[in-house]
Write a protein that holds these residues in place. Structure first.
Motif, PDB file in Angstrom:
ATOM      1  N   PRO B 444       0.802  -1.233   0.000  1.00 40.83           N
ATOM      2  CA  PRO B 444       0.000   0.000   0.000  1.00 40.83           C
ATOM      3  C   PRO B 444       0.831   1.278   0.000  1.00 40.83           C
ATOM      4  CG  PRO B 444       0.013  -1.015   2.168  1.00 40.83           C
ATOM      5  CD  PRO B 444       0.725  -1.954   1.260  1.00 40.83           C
ATOM      6  N   ASN B 445       2.087   1.217   0.491  1.00 38.00           N
ATOM      7  CA  ASN B 445       2.850   2.463   0.625  1.00 38.00           C
ATOM      8  C   ASN B 445       3.727   2.778  -0.562  1.00 38.00           C
ATOM      9  OD1 ASN B 445       1.946   3.100   3.249  1.00 38.00           O
ATOM     10  ND2 ASN B 445       3.208   1.406   3.999  1.00 38.00           N
ATOM     11  N   LEU B 446       3.549   2.010  -1.616  1.00 41.21           N
ATOM     12  CA  LEU B 446       4.441   2.166  -2.757  1.00 41.21           C
ATOM     13  C   LEU B 446       4.342   3.581  -3.365  1.00 41.21           C
ATOM     14  CD1 LEU B 446       6.194  -0.111  -3.563  1.00 41.21           C
ATOM     15  CD2 LEU B 446       4.601  -0.717  -5.348  1.00 41.21           C
ATOM     16  N   GLY B 447       5.505   4.213  -3.505  1.00 37.47           N
ATOM     17  CA  GLY B 447       5.538   5.532  -4.135  1.00 37.47           C
ATOM     18  C   GLY B 447       6.213   5.498  -5.481  1.00 37.47           C
ATOM     19  N   GLN B 448       7.123   4.580  -5.610  1.00 34.94           N
ATOM     20  CA  GLN B 448       7.854   4.488  -6.877  1.00 34.94           C
ATOM     21  C   GLN B 448       7.879   3.035  -7.327  1.00 34.94           C
ATOM     22  OE1 GLN B 448      10.603   6.699  -4.654  1.00 34.94           O
ATOM     23  NE2 GLN B 448      11.316   7.822  -6.429  1.00 34.94           N
ATOM     24  N   LEU B 449       7.481   2.799  -8.534  1.00 38.91           N
ATOM     25  CA  LEU B 449       7.395   1.430  -9.033  1.00 38.91           C
ATOM     26  C   LEU B 449       7.995   1.353 -10.421  1.00 38.91           C
ATOM     27  CD1 LEU B 449       6.342  -1.467  -8.822  1.00 38.91           C
ATOM     28  CD2 LEU B 449       4.176  -0.661  -9.767  1.00 38.91           C
ATOM     29  N   SER B 450       8.950   0.425 -10.560  1.00 34.90           N
ATOM     30  CA  SER B 450       9.590   0.204 -11.860  1.00 34.90           C
ATOM     31  C   SER B 450       9.514  -1.263 -12.196  1.00 34.90           C
ATOM     32  CB  SER B 450      11.075   0.561 -11.780  1.00 34.90           C
ATOM     33  OG  SER B 450      11.281   1.847 -12.173  1.00 34.90           O
ATOM     34  N   LEU B 451       8.958  -1.582 -13.330  1.00 42.41           N
ATOM     35  CA  LEU B 451       8.875  -2.980 -13.724  1.00 42.41           C
ATOM     36  C   LEU B 451       9.380  -3.140 -15.139  1.00 42.41           C
ATOM     37  CD1 LEU B 451       5.299  -3.782 -12.389  1.00 42.41           C
ATOM     38  CD2 LEU B 451       7.461  -4.441 -11.353  1.00 42.41           C
ATOM     39  N   ASP B 452      10.182  -4.175 -15.306  1.00 39.40           N
ATOM     40  CA  ASP B 452      10.660  -4.519 -16.645  1.00 39.40           C
ATOM     41  C   ASP B 452      10.788  -6.034 -16.673  1.00 39.40           C
ATOM     42  OD1 ASP B 452      11.939  -4.948 -18.980  1.00 39.40           O
ATOM     43  OD2 ASP B 452      13.512  -3.448 -18.688  1.00 39.40           O
ATOM     44  N   ILE B 453       9.720  -6.687 -17.075  1.00 33.49           N
ATOM     45  CA  ILE B 453       9.618  -8.142 -16.976  1.00 33.49           C
ATOM     46  C   ILE B 453       9.774  -8.743 -18.363  1.00 33.49           C
ATOM     47  CG2 ILE B 453       8.167 -10.023 -16.167  1.00 33.49           C
ATOM     48  CD1 ILE B 453       8.721  -8.031 -13.974  1.00 33.49           C
ATOM     49  N   TYR B 454      10.622  -9.751 -18.472  1.00 36.09           N
ATOM     50  CA  TYR B 454      10.863 -10.351 -19.789  1.00 36.09           C
ATOM     51  C   TYR B 454       9.723 -11.247 -20.250  1.00 36.09           C
ATOM     52  CZ  TYR B 454      15.696  -8.723 -19.953  1.00 36.09           C
ATOM     53  OH  TYR B 454      16.823  -7.952 -20.021  1.00 36.09           O
ATOM     54  N   ASN B 455       9.077 -11.953 -19.279  1.00 38.65           N
ATOM     55  CA  ASN B 455       7.946 -12.779 -19.680  1.00 38.65           C
ATOM     56  C   ASN B 455       6.839 -11.894 -20.230  1.00 38.65           C
ATOM     57  OD1 ASN B 455       8.949 -15.280 -18.881  1.00 38.65           O
ATOM     58  ND2 ASN B 455       8.472 -14.846 -16.743  1.00 38.65           N
ATOM     59  N   ASN B 456       6.046 -12.445 -21.139  1.00 36.06           N
ATOM     60  CA  ASN B 456       4.930 -11.659 -21.643  1.00 36.06           C
ATOM     61  C   ASN B 456       3.906 -11.472 -20.540  1.00 36.06           C
ATOM     62  OD1 ASN B 456       5.776 -11.101 -24.164  1.00 36.06           O
ATOM     63  ND2 ASN B 456       4.928 -12.970 -25.065  1.00 36.06           N
ATOM     64  N   THR B 457       3.524 -10.247 -20.350  1.00 35.19           N
ATOM     65  CA  THR B 457       2.569  -9.941 -19.298  1.00 35.19           C
ATOM     66  C   THR B 457       1.314  -9.358 -19.937  1.00 35.19           C
ATOM     67  OG1 THR B 457       3.761  -7.870 -19.053  1.00 35.19           O
ATOM     68  CG2 THR B 457       4.184  -9.570 -17.421  1.00 35.19           C
ATOM     69  N   SER B 458       0.197  -9.501 -19.237  1.00 35.37           N
ATOM     70  CA  SER B 458      -1.052  -8.977 -19.794  1.00 35.37           C
ATOM     71  C   SER B 458      -1.484  -7.740 -19.014  1.00 35.37           C
ATOM     72  CB  SER B 458      -2.122 -10.052 -19.753  1.00 35.37           C
ATOM     73  OG  SER B 458      -2.288 -10.470 -18.420  1.00 35.37           O
ATOM     74  N   SER B 459      -2.510  -7.096 -19.493  1.00 34.98           N
ATOM     75  CA  SER B 459      -2.917  -5.814 -18.907  1.00 34.98           C
ATOM     76  C   SER B 459      -3.497  -5.962 -17.506  1.00 34.98           C
ATOM     77  CB  SER B 459      -3.946  -5.147 -19.804  1.00 34.98           C
ATOM     78  OG  SER B 459      -3.488  -5.081 -21.108  1.00 34.98           O
ATOM     79  N   GLY B 460      -4.204  -7.089 -17.274  1.00 33.45           N
ATOM     80  CA  GLY B 460      -4.946  -7.256 -16.020  1.00 33.45           C
ATOM     81  C   GLY B 460      -4.165  -6.917 -14.770  1.00 33.45           C
ATOM     82  N   PRO B 461      -3.006  -7.570 -14.554  1.00 32.37           N
ATOM     83  CA  PRO B 461      -2.247  -7.290 -13.326  1.00 32.37           C
ATOM     84  C   PRO B 461      -1.852  -5.815 -13.196  1.00 32.37           C
ATOM     85  CG  PRO B 461      -1.383  -9.227 -14.427  1.00 32.37           C
ATOM     86  CD  PRO B 461      -2.398  -8.655 -15.325  1.00 32.37           C
ATOM     87  N   TYR B 462      -1.484  -5.182 -14.312  1.00 33.12           N
ATOM     88  CA  TYR B 462      -1.073  -3.774 -14.231  1.00 33.12           C
ATOM     89  C   TYR B 462      -2.249  -2.901 -13.796  1.00 33.12           C
ATOM     90  CZ  TYR B 462       3.204  -5.120 -16.657  1.00 33.12           C
ATOM     91  OH  TYR B 462       4.392  -5.698 -16.992  1.00 33.12           O
ATOM     92  N   VAL B 463      -3.444  -3.206 -14.371  1.00 27.19           N
ATOM     93  CA  VAL B 463      -4.636  -2.441 -13.988  1.00 27.19           C
ATOM     94  C   VAL B 463      -4.920  -2.642 -12.508  1.00 27.19           C
ATOM     95  CG1 VAL B 463      -7.114  -2.187 -14.365  1.00 27.19           C
ATOM     96  CG2 VAL B 463      -5.583  -2.545 -16.312  1.00 27.19           C
ATOM     97  N   GLU B 464      -4.753  -3.896 -12.054  1.00 30.21           N
ATOM     98  CA  GLU B 464      -4.982  -4.211 -10.639  1.00 30.21           C
ATOM     99  C   GLU B 464      -4.024  -3.408  -9.749  1.00 30.21           C
ATOM    100  OE1 GLU B 464      -7.122  -5.990  -9.144  1.00 30.21           O
ATOM    101  OE2 GLU B 464      -6.244  -6.356  -7.161  1.00 30.21           O
ATOM    102  N   ILE B 465      -2.742  -3.398 -10.136  1.00 27.27           N
ATOM    103  CA  ILE B 465      -1.748  -2.646  -9.355  1.00 27.27           C
ATOM    104  C   ILE B 465      -2.142  -1.177  -9.304  1.00 27.27           C
ATOM    105  CG2 ILE B 465       0.640  -1.834  -9.325  1.00 27.27           C
ATOM    106  CD1 ILE B 465       1.448  -4.488 -10.614  1.00 27.27           C
ATOM    107  N   LEU B 466      -2.477  -0.629 -10.470  1.00 24.43           N
ATOM    108  CA  LEU B 466      -2.769   0.804 -10.536  1.00 24.43           C
ATOM    109  C   LEU B 466      -4.005   1.152  -9.719  1.00 24.43           C
ATOM    110  CD1 LEU B 466      -1.888   1.350 -14.269  1.00 24.43           C
ATOM    111  CD2 LEU B 466      -0.832   2.508 -12.343  1.00 24.43           C
ATOM    112  N   SER B 467      -4.997   0.253  -9.742  1.00 20.46           N
ATOM    113  CA  SER B 467      -6.206   0.600  -9.015  1.00 20.46           C
ATOM    114  C   SER B 467      -5.966   0.511  -7.513  1.00 20.46           C
ATOM    115  CB  SER B 467      -7.367  -0.297  -9.442  1.00 20.46           C
ATOM    116  OG  SER B 467      -7.031  -1.630  -9.139  1.00 20.46           O
ATOM    117  N   LYS B 468      -5.029  -0.366  -7.096  1.00 21.71           N
ATOM    118  CA  LYS B 468      -4.791  -0.498  -5.647  1.00 21.71           C
ATOM    119  C   LYS B 468      -3.788   0.538  -5.136  1.00 21.71           C
ATOM    120  CE  LYS B 468      -7.503  -3.806  -4.481  1.00 21.71           C
ATOM    121  NZ  LYS B 468      -7.345  -5.149  -5.011  1.00 21.71           N
TER     122      LYS B 468
END
Lengths: 115, 670
Positions: B444-468
């Motif tokens: 919950p306290n995240l202020g800075q987030l950097s992700l660079d994942i080699y596996n193919n990722t889909s939109s769902g998790p990113y939307v979930e992260i952003l909404s939380k």
């Protein structure tokens, strides 16, 4: 030392070191340091501005000598592209680095306050 | 050197004994004129041929000579059908041998052997390849030579060279110069033999063989002597010039403006040069120590002994910009010497492995910030132990290039054990998948987030992260999320209200309209850092077409600059190829002003040209560097003093205009 003329703006300024050495330097050259420029700014009410003398309690004569030399080196090469590096004796390096940090950092602080 | 025609034909005849002794004699026999197509009468085996020398020269009529022959090999037959004559090859070889012999004899000090050869041939300096040719061949060769020389003279390269060097060379006769080029192109190739121009010695030509004063080739010994004589002044001057130019360009890439360096840089460079003499950095402020650490790493000077300078019991930060030369023991030393360390930042820390992690777990060190780059030898078990035992104080965790480690489970543990985590960076990771990303939403306290994942990722998790956690984010960096779609952008639009740095790169699904929607009426303060590079449509066969409006293009760009133009400092839209010229001109039009913009990368945006660059310099007063790699519309733009233009597609680089406008605006002076 240098007589004040032109409504208090002489062409030269005096830099005084902690151990009492004085260096008379072209104002234009010395003002390449932000700190000194702020000190000597006629708009500011610093005592240095009135007297055109800057005293540095933390910088000794040997280092201030190098700093003055750098002012002239920088002033001379201000419009050149390919400039040979100024020679800096390794033994003065650390102290000179502190002085440079001081002379520049003061400027950054001032200017950010100014903004 | 004797290379007369008569001697040649003489030797030629002497050497015809190729196949069998009996048949070989045939063409030599003066009784059998070579012209007769009749087969020679069989000679008795005991016939002894007269010595070769002294036989009158026969006509070199090869075509006919071929008719009279004994049995010959299939190879000879085949070669003959291809017009290749073994005889001729032999003749040439013999000639060379003779020439070498003569040269040797000449070198030995006697000119008296000359009467062995044809006396009337002048010892003129005829080039090697002219030695055996008929009149007709000679005229033909001369003709061809003239043609070649004329061709050289007409060539563009030649004219350019003349233009360049014409003024300095005294012997600027065009014919001579062209002939020199021609001869150099006709000179023997490497691995062939030639005679030295000066001493006449025979030697093997190599790629390094140099030319003598008259255009011939020199043997290694003469080359050495000549080199010594000339000195290397000329060569040195040229390389020095090149070095200086390269240095300036390299400095520009580092953002160092050509001209006098500031005093701090000079001092740091001197210090780096003499770092082996330093025992201690004294009371340097942490910011300077950090700069020193960076410059030492850049010069590859950070090794176990210089590393000690950065370890002091009272330090709270340890930064290693390049730890490639450090061993596991050195990393263990960090926790031994600096027990109060709060922040450890290590790059290329390959040797930070399980042993070091075990040591860290056994100490009382309480890290608040751990940044590990390239530590790919720490296994998942160690990561889990670290997170369970040491992570309660952790505020910053950056992990990149961990290869097959640090996966979904580790992120799950992180979400459990690090409620205080403010900053998370998981980059160049090969193990994390969608399931792992979902755990990030529990921080919950995240202020800075950097992700660079080699596996193919889909939109769902990113939307979930952003909404939380989107509301609290100040930095969001999603690199290489190739296939996430517009829902992510709209999630940013809805949830993020505190962003100042946004990076979304390397995506080919986001649409221009979605970018425009993101930046329009966005309840978020102006951004200061935007990096949207490589968000563009890729179709190899129709690179210019973009009917779906995919990628960050004109609409998005205008919306972004309208939203954040006031405070934007860094902008990177590298490779966003579909931003139109019109959009650039509208954004940087004469009334527009972007007061904070310092650093911009517009490389590979095909519509950036001289006009756009000029407009940019006009509307961005604080601009320091502008990158325009691969923009061929930028040809001849004048760069105002104090600004750096990188990547101009010509060899000269940027052209500076005007003088030092030394005022309050230019920051770094001393």
């Amino acid at each position: 030392m240098v007589s004040n003329s032109n409504n208090g703006m002489s062409k030269y300024v005096t830099l005084r070191s902690s151990d009492g050495f004085e260096f008379v330097v072209l104002r234009e050259a010395a003002c390449r340091s932000g700190a000194i420029r702020r000190m000597l700014d006629p708009k500011s009410a610093f005592r240095e501005a009135a007297a055109s003398v800057c005293t540095f309690e933390e910088i000794n004569g040997i280092i201030l000598d190098k700093v003055a030399e750098y002012f002239y080196y920088n002033h001379k090469n201000r419009n050149q592209e390919d400039v040979p590096d100024m020679d800096i004796p390794p033994e003065l390096c650390l102290e000179l680095l502190m002085a440079a940090d001081f002379l520049d950092s003061l400027f950054t602080v001032c200017s950010s306050l100014h903004c | 050197m004797k290379r007369s025609r008569s001697s040649r034909s003489l030797l030629a005849n002497g050497s015809t004994t190729t196949t069998t002794p009996a048949s070989a004699a045939a063409p030599l026999n003066p009784l059998n004129p070579p012209a007769t197509p009749v087969a020679p009468p069989p000679l008795p085996p005991d016939v002894i041929l007269p010595p070769v020398v002294g036989v009158p020269p026969a006509q070199p009529n090869r075509a006919v000579a071929r008719q009279i022959r004994g049995p010959q090999s299939a190879l000879t037959d085949f070669l003959a059908s291809k017009n290749i004559n073994a005889n001729q090859i032999r003749v040439d070889a013999n000639n060379r041998r003779a020439a070498a012999l003569v040269a040797q004899q000449a070198a030995a000090g006697g000119n008296d052997n000359e009467d062995n050869e044809d006396p009337d041939s002048e010892p003129e300096p005829v080039p090697v390849r002219r030695k055996n040719e008929s009149k007709a061949q000679e005229t033909k060769r001369k003709k061809e030579e003239e043609k070649a020389i004329a061709k050289i003279k007409a060539s563009k390269k030649f004219r350019r060279q003349r233009k360049q060097y014409g003024s300095e060379a005294d012997n600027t006769d065009e014919d001579e110069a062209a002939r020199a080029i021609f001869e150099s192109s006709m000179a023997p190739l490497p691995d062939q033999l030639d005679n030295c121009e000066l001493c006449g010695k025979r030697f093997t030509v190599t790629g390094y063989t140099r030319k003598g004063p008259d255009g011939g080739l020199l043997c290694p010994k003469c080359t050495k002597d000549l080199d010594k004589e000339e000195g290397s002044a000329l060569k040195k001057k040229k390389t020095n010039q090149g070095r200086a130019r390269r240095k300036i360009q390299s400095n520009l890439l580092d953002g160092i403006y050509p001209g006098a360096k500031d005093l701090m840089t000079l001092c740091i460079e001197t210090l780096a040069k003499n770092v082996d003499q330093a025992d201690d950095f004294g009371d340097l402020p942490p910011s300077l120590i950090d700069r020193l650490a960076a410059i030492l790493s850049k010069k590859r000077l950070l090794n176990p002994s210089t590393f000690n300078l950065f370890l002091r019991p009272d330090f709270e930060n340890v930064t290693v910009y390049d730890g490639a030369k450090l061993s596991s023991d050195d990393y263990i030393r960090i926790f031994q010497i600096v027990p109060k360390v709060k922040s450890v930042r290590l790059r290329n820390a390959v040797q930070f492995k399980n042993v070091v992690m075990d040591h860290l777990l056994a100490t009382t060190v309480e890290l608040e910030s751990l940044s590990l780059h390239g530590a790919n030898l720490i296994d998942d078990e160690r990561w889990e132990r670290f997170l369970r035992e040491k992570a309660s104080h952790l505020k910053v965790l950056k992990v990149s290039y961990t290869d097959g480690h640090f996966g979904d489970e580790t992120l799950g543990v992180l979400a459990e054990t690090c409620p205080k985590l403010k900053r998370l960076k998981v980059c160049h990771n090969q193990k994390v998948t969608d399931a792992g990303l979902l755990h990030i939403a529990k921080l919950p306290n995240l202020g800075q987030l950097s992700l660079d994942i080699y596996n193919n990722t889909s939109s769902g998790p990113y939307v979930e992260i952003l909404s939380k956690v989107g509301r609290g984010l100040r930095t969001l960096s999603l690199a290489a999320a190739h296939y996430v779609d517009d829902t992510v952008l709209s999630a940013i639009h809805q949830n993020c209200q505190n962003l100042s740095k946004l990076r979304i790169t390397d995506n080919e699904v986001f649409t221009d309209q979605a970018f425009a929607n993101l930046f329009t009426d966005w309840n978020n303060p102006c951004l200061t850092y935007v990096d949207l590079h490589k968000c563009r449509h890729i179709v190899a066969n129709e690179p210019c077409e973009n009917p779906e409006g995919v990628g960050f293009a004109s609409l998005g760009f205008e919306a972004l600059m309208k939203h954040s133009g006031r405070t934007l400092k860094h902008l990177n839209v590298n490779s966003c190829r579909h931003i139109s010229a019109g959009a650039f001109e509208a954004v940087f039009a004469s009334g527009k002003n972007y007061p904070e913009l310092e650093d911009m990368n517009l490389s590979f945006c095909q519509f950036v040209n001289d006009l756009v660059v000029g407009c940019i310099f006009r509307s961005c007063p604080k601009l320091k560097t502008l990158k325009v790699f691969g923009n061929f519309g930028v040809r001849d733009v004048r760069v105002p003093k104090g600004k750096i233009l990188i990547g101009v597609p010509n060899a000269l680089g940027m052209q500076i205009e005007g003088i030092d406008d030394h005022d309050e605006a230019t920051g770094h002076v001393i």
